[in-house]
Design an enzyme around this catalytic site. Sequence first.
Site, PDB file in Angstrom:
ATOM      1  CG  ASP A  34      -2.208   0.741   1.045  1.00 56.65           C
ATOM      2  OD1 ASP A  34      -2.231   1.711   0.260  1.00 56.65           O
ATOM      3  OD2 ASP A  34      -3.209   0.358   1.677  1.00 56.65           O
ATOM      4  N   GLY A  39       0.426  -0.442  10.036  1.00 54.92           N
ATOM      5  CA  GLY A  39       0.514  -0.517  11.491  1.00 54.92           C
ATOM      6  C   GLY A  39       0.481  -1.935  12.019  1.00 54.92           C
ATOM      7  CB  ALA A  73      -9.269   0.427  -5.647  1.00 54.04           C
ATOM      8  CE1 TYR A 139     -13.078   2.550  -7.210  1.00 52.08           C
ATOM      9  CE2 TYR A 139     -15.387   1.914  -7.083  1.00 52.08           C
ATOM     10  CZ  TYR A 139     -14.070   1.714  -6.729  1.00 52.08           C
ATOM     11  OH  TYR A 139     -13.739   0.669  -5.892  1.00 52.08           O
ATOM     12  CE  LYS A 143     -12.059  -1.958  -8.502  1.00 51.79           C
ATOM     13  NZ  LYS A 143     -10.715  -2.079  -7.887  1.00 51.79           N
TER      14      LYS A 143
END
Length: 329
Positions: A34, A39, A73, A139, A143
């Site tokens: 990413d 974390g 995404a 969007y 996709k």
Amino acid sequence: MSADTILVTGSAGRVGSKTARRLLESGRKVTGFDLRASGIEHPAYREVLGGFDDRAAAAEAVRDAGAVLHLGAFMSWLPADGDKLFRANVEGTRVLLEEAARVKPRRFVFASSGEVYPENVPDYLPLDEDHPLKPRSTYGVTKLLGEELVRFFERSAGMPATILRFSHTQDAAELLDPASFFSGPRFFLRPKIRQQEGFGNAAAVEVLRQADDGGEALVLSRNEAGRPFRMHITDTRDMVEGILLALDHEGAAGRSYNLGATEPVDFAAALPRMAELTKLPLKTIDLPGGGVFYETSNAKIRRELGYEPRWTFDRMIDEAVQARAKRAS
């Protein structure tokens, strides 16, 4: 169960981070990929930071990957974000697929979207996997292009793939948080005003401002004919269950599935309950246009993979009320 390493893209996101944690809890090795750090701290977890269209980062991410969950995404409905959408969702998917093809994972799972359908102007309802794919948002177009790329690499590189067309997804705790990226403008008046200003919807902004008396309020959105909004909203935990089924179920290879809640959310029923539990005023507002109104079928994934979502919207609301009270304390 396979002992291979699972690559999870979007590992800092709502769905990706929970998927990665579930895999780690079950004894799997995970690589996260990413732009932001997740974390997650675990001896079986490593992380690669970068954009999906960064070839060096993508090559490092797929190293040793026995399977790929491409869940990441870029999401936006702002006209100005077209370049970012195509770079992340189309070019990024292409680069990731090319690098993945070099290591030949046993499964490539792609998170697509219900927006590949014409959700609010369907040929029929409920929308199933046989419905023509006719996206009406940028969007959704990105996709759908991602789906085509996945199927191309499945054919050309022999990389078994599963496409999951995601429902709208939320953490239950977000539903009654006006600062939430999604639930704020969906359910709260002032965040909705700000959202519509960003979209440039002057007519909607004017109607919404007329209802603003200065205090926090919930909004029951209806279209210009007074029809309440209706859509699917699925708890993240149920989405993770579907993703894990697609990863490991032998019959999922080569298939496309709608992944989401079984029943859509009827705003006319949900918003009064949310108002009653929060003691917030509820504004019923008729917005210009046709509004949001659709239903998507998850019958195929339930039948073929045994998927059964557990988090009804009422359960999500109950949890959201507890989270709101905790934030206020």
